[in-house]
Design a protein around this motif. Structure first.
Motif, PDB file in Angstrom:
ATOM      1  N   GLN A  23      28.479 -32.630  32.401  1.00 43.50           N
ATOM      2  CA  GLN A  23      28.521 -31.287  31.808  1.00 43.50           C
ATOM      3  C   GLN A  23      27.393 -31.083  30.810  1.00 43.50           C
ATOM      4  O   GLN A  23      26.836 -29.993  30.699  1.00 43.50           O
ATOM      5  N   SER A  24      27.008 -32.136  30.102  1.00 40.13           N
ATOM      6  CA  SER A  24      25.976 -32.011  29.075  1.00 40.13           C
ATOM      7  C   SER A  24      24.579 -31.772  29.648  1.00 40.13           C
ATOM      8  O   SER A  24      23.711 -31.257  28.950  1.00 40.13           O
ATOM      9  N   ARG A  26      24.103 -30.210  32.810  1.00 38.84           N
ATOM     10  CA  ARG A  26      24.169 -29.161  33.830  1.00 38.84           C
ATOM     11  C   ARG A  26      23.258 -27.990  33.437  1.00 38.84           C
ATOM     12  O   ARG A  26      23.220 -27.563  32.295  1.00 38.84           O
ATOM     13  N   THR A  27      22.548 -27.469  34.413  1.00 38.78           N
ATOM     14  CA  THR A  27      21.625 -26.358  34.200  1.00 38.78           C
ATOM     15  C   THR A  27      22.408 -25.044  34.088  1.00 38.78           C
ATOM     16  O   THR A  27      23.341 -24.823  34.860  1.00 38.78           O
ATOM     17  N   PRO A  28      22.038 -24.153  33.143  1.00 39.45           N
ATOM     18  CA  PRO A  28      22.757 -22.879  32.991  1.00 39.45           C
ATOM     19  C   PRO A  28      22.697 -22.024  34.263  1.00 39.45           C
ATOM     20  O   PRO A  28      21.701 -22.034  34.989  1.00 39.45           O
ATOM     21  N   GLN A  29      23.751 -21.279  34.525  1.00 38.65           N
ATOM     22  CA  GLN A  29      23.848 -20.455  35.719  1.00 38.65           C
ATOM     23  C   GLN A  29      22.747 -19.394  35.779  1.00 38.65           C
ATOM     24  O   GLN A  29      22.317 -19.009  36.858  1.00 38.65           O
ATOM     25  N   ALA A  30      22.273 -18.926  34.640  1.00 37.16           N
ATOM     26  CA  ALA A  30      21.187 -17.942  34.621  1.00 37.16           C
ATOM     27  C   ALA A  30      19.937 -18.495  35.310  1.00 37.16           C
ATOM     28  O   ALA A  30      19.134 -17.740  35.851  1.00 37.16           O
ATOM     29  N   THR A  32      20.198 -21.309  37.608  1.00 34.43           N
ATOM     30  CA  THR A  32      20.531 -21.781  38.951  1.00 34.43           C
ATOM     31  C   THR A  32      20.768 -20.661  39.957  1.00 34.43           C
ATOM     32  O   THR A  32      20.545 -20.860  41.151  1.00 34.43           O
ATOM     33  N   SER A  33      21.204 -19.488  39.519  1.00 32.94           N
ATOM     34  CA  SER A  33      21.465 -18.398  40.468  1.00 32.94           C
ATOM     35  C   SER A  33      20.221 -18.002  41.274  1.00 32.94           C
ATOM     36  O   SER A  33      20.284 -17.941  42.504  1.00 32.94           O
ATOM     37  N   ASN A  67      18.329 -30.470  38.125  1.00 35.26           N
ATOM     38  CA  ASN A  67      17.549 -29.293  38.485  1.00 35.26           C
ATOM     39  C   ASN A  67      16.364 -29.595  39.392  1.00 35.26           C
ATOM     40  O   ASN A  67      15.502 -28.761  39.559  1.00 35.26           O
TER      41      ASN A  67
END
Length: 86
Positions: A23-24, A26-30, A32-33, A67
């Protein structure tokens, strides 16, 4: 040995085996989308992205790069099968 999509310099004891590690990093969804959309196109996936999973080839928990495009792919949904077809 180098493995595609692997985070260099992670160690079992100090990094990946610690609670909350995946979790620490993980790339933000902004971020990855848009990457997911491009990745789906590169694989020729034309189905609904809501039904698919943007997944890591090497799990983050195992030291996979969060990423690196070589470690990310669009996983199409599994077809629904009935017991008669299995």
């Amino acid at each position: 040995m180098r493995v595609r999509g692997w985070v260099p310099l992670v160690t079992e004891d100090s990094t990946i085996c610690q609670g909350g590690y995946a979790q620490s990093i993980r790339t933000p969804q902004a971020i990855t989308s848009p990457e997911e959309k491009a990745n789906a196109a590169s694989y020729g996936y034309t189905g609904s992205r809501a039904d698919a999973e943007y997944d890591h080839l090497i799990a983050l928990e195992l030291g996979g790069d969060p990423n690196d495009p070589r470690n990310l792919w669009i996983e199409p949904p599994r077809p629904i099968t009935s017991p008669a077809t299995v």
